[in-house]
Design a protein around this motif. Sequence first.
Motif: not given
Lengths: 266, 266
Positions: B163-171
């Motif tokens: 989704t963005t340039s930053y990897p993220l553990w999303t809910l």
Amino acid sequence: MKLSDAQVRQFHEEGWLFLPETFTPEEIAVLREEALGIYDQDRPEIWREKSGAPRTAFAAHLYNEAFALLGRHPRMIEPIEQLFGEQLYMHQYKINAKAAFTGDVWQWHQDYGTWLRDDGMPEPRAMNIAVFLDEVMPINGPLMLIPRSQHHGNLAAGHDLSTTSYPLWTLDDDVVTKLVEEGGIVAPTGKPGGLLMFHGNLVHGSAPNITPYPRKIVYLTLNAVSNHIRKPTRPEWIAHTDFTPITPCADDALLQYARQWKQAAE
Amino acid sequence: MKLSDAQVRQFHEEGWLFLPETFTPEEIAVLREEALGIYDQDRPEIWREKSGAPRTAFAAHLYNEAFALLGRHPRMIEPIEQLFGEQLYMHQYKINAKAAFTGDVWQWHQDYGTWLRDDGMPEPRAMNIAVFLDEVMPINGPLMLIPRSQHHGNLAAGHDLSTTSYPLWTLDDDVVTKLVEEGGIVAPTGKPGGLLMFHGNLVHGSAPNITPYPRKIVYLTLNAVSNHIRKPTRPEWIAHTDFTPITPCADDALLQYARQWKQAAE
């Protein structure tokens, strides 16, 4: 319903006017439920986000009785006839979803830019109206307006065909920055039933909605009959060519419909 | 600076605490200017949006004197030592830009999810802090927090890499919906210099910023020394492995630096 002199002055100076809780919870409930049913339909008038969530439904006043009543409701028609000094017809009618989690951006733009370029509308004598079907909050992607930007007339714009599923004539960042330095930004918020009207040249946009709160609004354009469009290039259900003046319904017509609808549902 | 009993209670119950105007305009001015200079640099610590605009600059406390002073400022360190009952070290230090027009979404997530999975942090005894460098408004992409969501502990999450340039553990949306039904959403706003702190398991996110108003914040994580990370997998400048307890600077150290900086600039 008649606007006060102060309201008329605010519209002409600031380019917008907000009338909170113009429609009652009973009237809004039926519209909100009917909107969900409309979004579930598979028809060309319903456009979706890239995610598949509904983005907008066109021309619901032509195939749904509740939205037809809203489209000729005196609480909306009369103030705008007062401002334009003549009768109106429906130029465009949308139910914008700004769905929970997935409702995408509407970039900064003027609506008259589209009406002029795509529809051949002679003058910006058409009114944008947003009727809130859900509560509009600061956090669920409210419409943001740049007050007084309408005085700049029709601004140069580029045709954005890629950012969202909806083609839009959008303004450059430096133009928006200058307008905001002059006029700031307002984002009217409030309960379902609020009615926001603004000038066809008022610059506006809205951010994506990442909250679980949907932000449905009916977003419609009432055009002065003498200002009817001259060169339609878009489908009839996007930019209407029936220029018959609207005859307002009774003030309680939507309420009566809502009560019958509720009885039938019980 | 010491938190009151009521503030301590609010943090433990609600999961967040906002201290408006904790840093003065003079102190913030130097940080804001230095941040712009940092974003102009070409170095691996600076990550950009897909548009090329700066998204975040890591570890500025290690290469910029003003941000170094902020990173050990007693107005920030002391309240958090009070809450954790022990000394702290700097786990992560970012300057998040949320640039005008282009600042992109941070999806709903818990930070401890990342610290646990990617860094091997034993417990959520690290504090997230946002120091406002610009005015944070409802319309320029404020941090949105779901109060009390930290009580649910570490929630299942998916690793978003696209989704963005930053990897993220999303809910997932349904998890967020349930949490918001319980706790609502708050979006603390205010002048530059405000300090927002929140629990490592508090669910938060922020919408894109489409306004001309930038919304830079220093976003840093202070970890209890005994809770230092055990299995670092990310670069040193993303998740620090220097666990030396922070010695606070003098309360006026950043102010004195700002005054010298201003004199030098004149």
